[in-house]
Each structure stands twice: as C-alpha cells, then as structure tokens.
Design a protein around this motif. Structure first.
Motif, PDB file in Angstrom:
ATOM      1  N   HIS A   1       0.810  -1.212   0.000  1.00 56.02           N
ATOM      2  CA  HIS A   1       0.000   0.000   0.000  1.00 56.02           C
ATOM      3  C   HIS A   1       0.851   1.272   0.000  1.00 56.02           C
ATOM      4  O   HIS A   1       0.661   2.135  -0.855  1.00 56.02           O
ATOM      5  CB  HIS A   1      -1.051   0.052   1.099  1.00 56.02           C
ATOM      6  CG  HIS A   1      -1.827   1.301   0.936  1.00 56.02           C
ATOM      7  ND1 HIS A   1      -2.857   1.414   0.049  1.00 56.02           N
ATOM      8  CD2 HIS A   1      -1.606   2.552   1.393  1.00 56.02           C
ATOM      9  CE1 HIS A   1      -3.261   2.667   0.003  1.00 56.02           C
ATOM     10  NE2 HIS A   1      -2.521   3.382   0.812  1.00 56.02           N
TER      11      HIS A   1
ATOM     12  N   HIS B   1      -6.454  -3.252   3.955  1.00 58.99           N
ATOM     13  CA  HIS B   1      -7.614  -3.111   3.072  1.00 58.99           C
ATOM     14  C   HIS B   1      -7.424  -3.920   1.790  1.00 58.99           C
ATOM     15  O   HIS B   1      -8.362  -4.083   1.029  1.00 58.99           O
ATOM     16  CB  HIS B   1      -7.949  -1.639   2.781  1.00 58.99           C
ATOM     17  CG  HIS B   1      -6.904  -0.876   2.036  1.00 58.99           C
ATOM     18  ND1 HIS B   1      -6.660   0.447   2.226  1.00 58.99           N
ATOM     19  CD2 HIS B   1      -6.014  -1.255   1.089  1.00 58.99           C
ATOM     20  CE1 HIS B   1      -5.692   0.849   1.434  1.00 58.99           C
ATOM     21  NE2 HIS B   1      -5.280  -0.160   0.732  1.00 58.99           N
ATOM     22  N   HIS B   2      -6.204  -4.433   1.582  1.00 58.45           N
ATOM     23  CA  HIS B   2      -5.986  -5.342   0.458  1.00 58.45           C
ATOM     24  C   HIS B   2      -6.350  -6.771   0.841  1.00 58.45           C
ATOM     25  O   HIS B   2      -6.212  -7.683   0.033  1.00 58.45           O
ATOM     26  CB  HIS B   2      -4.526  -5.299   0.013  1.00 58.45           C
ATOM     27  CG  HIS B   2      -4.132  -3.958  -0.529  1.00 58.45           C
ATOM     28  ND1 HIS B   2      -4.187  -3.654  -1.866  1.00 58.45           N
ATOM     29  CD2 HIS B   2      -3.712  -2.837   0.091  1.00 58.45           C
ATOM     30  CE1 HIS B   2      -3.796  -2.412  -2.046  1.00 58.45           C
ATOM     31  NE2 HIS B   2      -3.512  -1.887  -0.870  1.00 58.45           N
TER      32      HIS B   2
HETATM   33 CU   LIG Z   1      -3.884   0.101  -0.631  1.00 60.47          CU
END
Ligand SMILES: [Cu+2]
Lengths: 198, 551
Positions: free
Chosen positions: B259, B308-309
């Motif tokens: 990220h 969030h992945h």
């Molecule tokens: Cu991300």
C-alpha cells in the motif's frame, strides 16, 4: 554560462546544515530497523507454533557473557571517538582494538552456540519454525555485527598505520552510531528470543 | 558550453565509459529515466498482448501459461522497473538543481543504487532465457506481482522463475533504499545559503516524504524476500503451511509494503503538479504549509491501511472496521491537496501548454480514482468486488490516470531544461488528446465487467457472460494509448534534434533549476546561489515586489 539568469550571491548570515554522514546513517538505521521489525514480528508470530521439537526452552541458554561483551563494546567505541577528537591517536587505536576484541568474542560465542545447536541438539534452519525464525533473526543480527567488525577493523588498521587524524573523528562517529544501533538491536533480539520466547 | 574536463571526441567507447563510470546526478537521473522508458515500452507491450487476448471471449491468442507470465511481468515491471526508476530519475536530476547544490550528497552511492536496480530489471527478464533451469518448468515468473504463498514454494514453483522474481525485487529494493537515503541526505544537508526548509521547493519536500516512506515500506518487502529466499534455498518454513507456517503472514508483509508503495509512486506525481500548476497559473502555490502538512499526514496514515488489500481474507470485524476507517481518513489530506491545486488555479491566468493540460487531466482523474478508492475501502463493498476488474480499473486509474499523466507533464515541462530544446506543442496536444480518449475508453469501461463479476487474472471467458462488448471497448482504448505513446516517443526523439531552442527559462518559472543554462553544466551553478524566498527567480525578476515581503 552567458545565457543563464544570474541569482543574487549576497551572503546570508551563518548557514549551518546537519552532517551528511549522520543524516545518511540515520536513514540507513530507519531502513534497517524496518527489516529487523519484520523479522522480530515473524519470530513472535511463530513462537510456540512449531509442529515438532526441539523447543527454545529445551535448547537455548541465556548468552549473558557475550551480551555483556557486546554492550560494553558500545562504550569502548564511544571512547575511541572521544580520543580521536582530542587528537590522541594511540588511545583511539587502543579503544578500537578493545571494541574489535569484544565484538569478536560476541561473534565467537554465537558461533559456538550455533555449533552446539546444530551438532548436539539437531536444530537446523530446516528442522521446524523455531529453527527457521531463530537462525534468520539471530543470523541477520550477526551479519550486521560482522559488517560492523569489518569496518571497525579497517578503522583500527588505518589508525595503527597512522593514517587517521582528528579530522576523521566525524566519520568514526558515524561508524560508532551504526555500532550502537547493532547493540540496540541485540537488546531487542535478546529480549524476544532468549527471555520472552523461552 | 565547455565541460570542465577536456575530453577526447568521437569514440563510442569513450561515450560509453563516460556514462558507465559517471557519478553526476544528472547523468544518473537520465539513465534512470532511460531505462524506465525502455521497460515502459516492454511492460506496455505485455499489457497490449493481454488486451488482445481478452478482447473477445474464448480467445486463444496466448496460452493460459503465457497469460499468467504476462500479468506477472507487467505488474512487476511497471511497479519496480518503470514507476520507481522514472520517479527516482526525475528526483535525481532535479533535486540538486532545485536546492542550489552541485550534486547529490553521496554521488558514488547514487551510481551504485542505479546500477543495482538496473541489474535487478535485467535479472527479471533474463528469466525468460534461464528461468526453467534444469527442471524444464516454466520460464518467466507466473506467480502474480504480489506472489502469494504457497504459490511461490518449491512445490508449486519448480525451476528458477520465482527465484529470478525474488532476486530482482530484492535488488530493486536495495537500490531504492540507497537512492531514498541519498535524497533525504541531499535535501537536509546540501541546500544553498538561505534555503531554509520552509523555503524548499515543494517538489523536494515531497521527495523527502516519499523517501521516508520508502525506508519504512520498502524494507519490509526486502525482509519478506529474504524470508522467501530462505524458504526456497535453505528449506525454511516461513510461508510453508505444512510445517505450521502462515500464508497470510506473507500477505501482511507484502501489503505493508504494497500500500505505501502507491504513495511512494503518487507523491512524486503530486510533486510535479506542485511545481507545474503554479507556473502555468501564474500564481504562487496556494497553501504551501498545508501542502507539506498534508503530505506528511499521508505518509503517516499510509502506514496503517495495508490490510484493506486483505478484506476478503476474513480479518474479523474489529480489523475490518479499523482498516476501513483508516483508509477513508486518507481521503482528508488528499482532499486538501486537490483543494489547494484548484485554489492555485482559481483566478490565475492559466496557460494551456502541454504540461498544464496533462496536469488538469491528472486532477480530474485522480479525483475519480480517489472516489472509487473510497468505495473499495468499505469492506462489505470490497467483499463483492475484491479481485474483480473493478479493482484493476481503480488502481490503473491511479497509476495511469494520475501518475503517468503527471510523468508526461513532467517530461514536457523539464525536457527543455534537460536538452536545451522545447518539445513540439502540436505533437504534445495530439499525444494528450489521443491518450485521454484511450485512457477513458480503457479504464472507465473496465469498471463495468468488474461490476458484472469478471475476476482479474483470468485468461479468457465464456461468451454468454455479457463481458465481451465491454472488453472490446477496453482493448480498443489500449490501441489509442499505444498510438499516443508512440507519438510521445517520436516527439522526444525529434525535439532533441529539431526542437526550438529553449534558453535557460522558457516557462518564466521561479525555482533555481531555471537559473542555470539548459542543459546545465556538469557543475550546475558557476557560483552557488543564495535565496531569500520560496521563489528566488521571482525575486530576481521583480526586485520592486519580491516574495520576501510576504513571507
Ligand atoms: Cu492500498
């Protein structure tokens, strides 16, 4: 430069910026810390999750003596820098020699520990999760100690040859900051592996 | 413009030796940019092959195995060997010039970092020749750019293709850390007289923050690659579920890098916008301190959003709530930036030159990319669309719509400084409009098959799914983008020989790089400048109304 726009060259009062070497070392330490943190997290995450033995409790002993040696080498390197700054090259060499000796003792006892683990307890990096995480984390730290020892030995050789003077104090200080970092990492590794992990 | 060392002329080997042994930040910057452009063409060709394959249902243009290699190589190349080097290239070239220095803080480390990451890129593609080793197994890596365990274990990836992937990413990581270190040290210790941190150009500020993110984010990837090497070569069990290891741990380690990597790539794009938008709006940037603060805030928050992945892994309600919230919070500093750029343009007398129109495209597209980002940040929404083409469309909107657009803008803006000649505005406009059309055909319409349930990484699909028409439009858009890129490359080459003379300051800009000749001499400045405000060249051109009065 005839086509270039000129910019005023009047002087502003006192222009001081941080030392290049120190900033560089701080950045290196930030990056290295992140690497160590990941290995420490992996060690903690896998503590007690090995499917087979041996376990840390069965085979690990507290490496008190070598820890004391490594931590005191932080003090000796500090004095080496101090003496170099004062221009006392002989004293500086002596403290550097002490540092290399103490670091050497640490690496020697790690080697001995690994020898016993491998040949007497049958623990290798393939044996179980403990073996994998232990040798990786301790080995990563040990490789940093070795890198530091090589650089300190070079500094020692140069100072014995009389190629070092007080102007080099800042460079030696940058190296000493690296060495302090390696020691600080050992405090974490010691706590995680030998105290909490057992 | 005489160089300071007398040089024998003519020989190819002399030129070669000069470039290979150089430690000059401008030459290293250009080598970064050059090798990134080569890989951009290669990875772009890979994307094109995939789009041909997916244009119609039940296609057999490439085999499933080849398709797996194509998306792996495309992703890995674009992130590590296009995005990173092109941004580091511009940073290398511009930062010393912008802060009034003669080189980076550590010139030899700079050369080392370049060559080691270039070697990484070479290794990645060498796998096409050597990847199968003695096993007769696949050639290039086919594990996807995030290489989830246990796909990367010896059992599922025999041969050496995965080893080439690991080593090339590891080397690129080492190079990135070296360059990031150099950038921070240069910005903090090499500024010319009077350039306090509060007067440093925003581009340099953003590169410093990017580099700090690199320390904390790229290093975990390096650590994870070391673990993978230990697993594959020494028989370790980090990601070996048979021995109690965890596949999810790799996901965490990868995305702790993955990220923030988006921000490592997008912050330099913001940095270009911060320099280009004010110059073409004829106004000083709106809210300099807010820009710096928002950048630092993005840097911090980006460290706490990685999972969030991983919503589809099943993290539990607490973690889902936390990562949904932290991800949405990032929209706040990002919104501040967009607001500041718009406020800079507001009331300015805008010149719609090519760098500026690319920047305006960037603003709109980045806004939309942010909106789909907020959608995907909501974990229940993500459960529906995770791993679908909606996600692919979202992140390409960021990578192409925002980052690549700003990289193009940067080329048009700084090319005159680098070569001494202007790029053609006519070709630039053609490039822009064709690319905008192609971009929106491809990536607007790519959202739709995602919403209709098309998963990413499938090599083909059935005709009755209703995805065919959409995919055809997406693929046609790719052709437009290819044509536009070819015009751009032609413009780069043609302008080098035939472009209008640029002079030192063709855009009437305000930062120090425009105060020296174009191209700058190897020592950058005959005399190290002194600055008294954020816009030293403004002060010089308007002695009656210098910026110093307002700081
Ligand atoms: Cu991300």
């Amino acid at each position: 430069m005839s086509t270039a726009v000129a910019v005023s060259h009047s002087t502003e009062d006192d222009w001081k910026q941080p030392s290049r070497g120190m900033v560089g070392m701080a950045c290196l330490i930030a990056a290295e810390s992140a690497i160590f943190i990941i290995f420490v997290i992996a060690y903690i995450f896998y503590t007690g999750k090995s499917l087979t033995g041996p376990t840390p409790r069965e085979v690990l002993d507290l490496p008190i003596f070598s820890t004391v040696c490594l931590l005191s080498s932080s003090i000796t390197v500090h004095f080496a820098v101090h003496q170099l700054r004062a221009g006392k090259i002989g004293q500086c060499s002596a403290w550097l020699a002490g540092t290399v000796l103490l670091g050497g003792i640490f690496i020697g006892s790690t080697a001995k520990e690994w020898y016993e683990l491998i040949y007497h307890h049958g623990l290798t990096i393939r044996t179980n999760l403990f073996g994998t995480t232990f040798y990786s984390l301790v080995g990563l730290h040990a490789s940093h100690v070795i890198a530091g020892l090589i650089m300190l030995s070079l500094a020692l050789i140069f100072s014995l040859q009389g190629k070092v003077n007080a102007h080099h104090a800042e460079r030696l200080e940058v190296l000493s900051v690296y060495w302090h970092f390696v020691d600080a990492v050992w405090v974490v590794v010691f706590t995680v592996v030998y105290v909490l992990g057992r | 413009m005489a160089t300071h060392t007398p040089r024998r002329h003519g020989g190819v080997f002399d030129v070669l030796q000069e470039w290979i042994t150089t430690v000059d930040h401008k030459k290293i910057g250009l080598m970064y940019i050059g090798y990134a452009l080569i890989f951009l063409v290669v990875a772009g060709a890979e994307a094109l092959l995939m789009r041909v394959q997916l244009a119609v249902p039940n296609n057999h243009f490439v085999s499933p195995q080849t398709f797996n290699r194509l998306f792996t190589m495309h992703g890995t190349t674009m992130v590590f060997f296009v995005g990173m080097p092109i941004l580091f290239g511009f940073g290398n070239y511009l930062i010393p010039l912008m802060i009034g220095a003669r080189d980076m803080a550590f010139p030899r480390l700079n050369a080392f970092s370049f060559w080691i990451s270039a070697f990484g890129g070479f290794l990645l593609y060498f796998s096409y020749l050597a990847g199968s080793g003695l096993y007769g197994a696949g050639t290039a890596p086919d594990v996807g750019w995030f290489a989830y365990a246990p796909l990367t274990s010896r059992v599922f990836s025999p041969g050496h293709s995965t080893d080439y992937w690991t080593l090339s990413v590891l080397l690129s990581g080492v190079g990135s850390i070296g360059t990031a270190l150099n950038i921070v040290a240069t910005a903090l210790t090499m500024r010319c007289r009077g350039m306090k941190l509060s007067r440093m150009p925003l581009l340099v500020w953003l590169y410093v923050v990017t580099s700090c993110i690199a320390f904390i984010a790229v290093s975990p990837l390096t650590a994870a690659q070391i673990m993978l090497v230990i697993d594959r070569y020494l028989g370790g069990h980090f990601f070996d579920t048979q021995a109690g290891g965890s596949a999810v741990l790799w996901m965490h380690f990868f995305w702790i890098f993955g990220h923030p990597e988006v921000y490592i790539l997008v912050l330099p794009a913001f940095a270009f916008a911060n320099e280009i938008i004010p110059v073409f709006s004829r106004k000083a940037i709106f809210g300099y301190p807010a820009m710096v603060a928002a950048t630092v805030a993005i840097g911090f928050i980006s460290m706490g959003v990685w999972a969030h992945h991983m919503f589809t892994v099943g993290l539990g309600p607490e973690a889902n709530a936390f990562f949904t919230f932290s991800t949405m919070v990032i929209a706040v500093p990002t919104g501040i930036k967009i607001f500041n750029w718009l406020a800079t343009m507001w009331g300015g007398s805008i010149r719609f030159a090519t760098p500026m129109i690319f920047s305006i495209g960037f603003l709109f597209q980045f806004l939309i990319a942010g909106l789909t980002g907020v959608m995907l940040a909501a974990s229940p929404f993500d459960w529906q669309l995770g791993n679908s083409y909606f996600v692919v469309a979202h992140f390409h909107y960021v990578l192409v719509g925002a980052i690549l657009f700003m990289i193009f803008a940067a080329f048009y803006f700084w090319y005159p400084k680098i070569t001494g000649r202007m790029m053609s505005e006519t070709l630039g406009k053609w490039h822009f409009w064709l690319f905008v059309i192609g971009f929106h055909m491809t990536f607007d319409f790519m959202h739709v098959p995602g919403l209709l349930g098309m998963p990413r990484r499938i090599y083909t699909y059935e005709a009755d799914r209703g995805w065919g028409g959409w995919n055809m439009i997406v693929s046609i858009g790719a052709i437009f983008q290819t044509a536009a890129t070819l015009i751009f490359v032609y413009n780069l080459i043609r302008s080098y020989y035939k472009g209008e003379e640029a002079g030192p300051d063709p855009w009437d800009a305000w930062t120090l790089e425009w105060s020296t000749s174009s191209p700058p001499p190897s020592y950058n400045f005959a005399e190290i400048p002194t600055v008294h405000s954020r816009r030293p060249l403004w002060d010089l051109k308007h002695p009656d109304d210098p910026d110093t009065n307002y700081e």
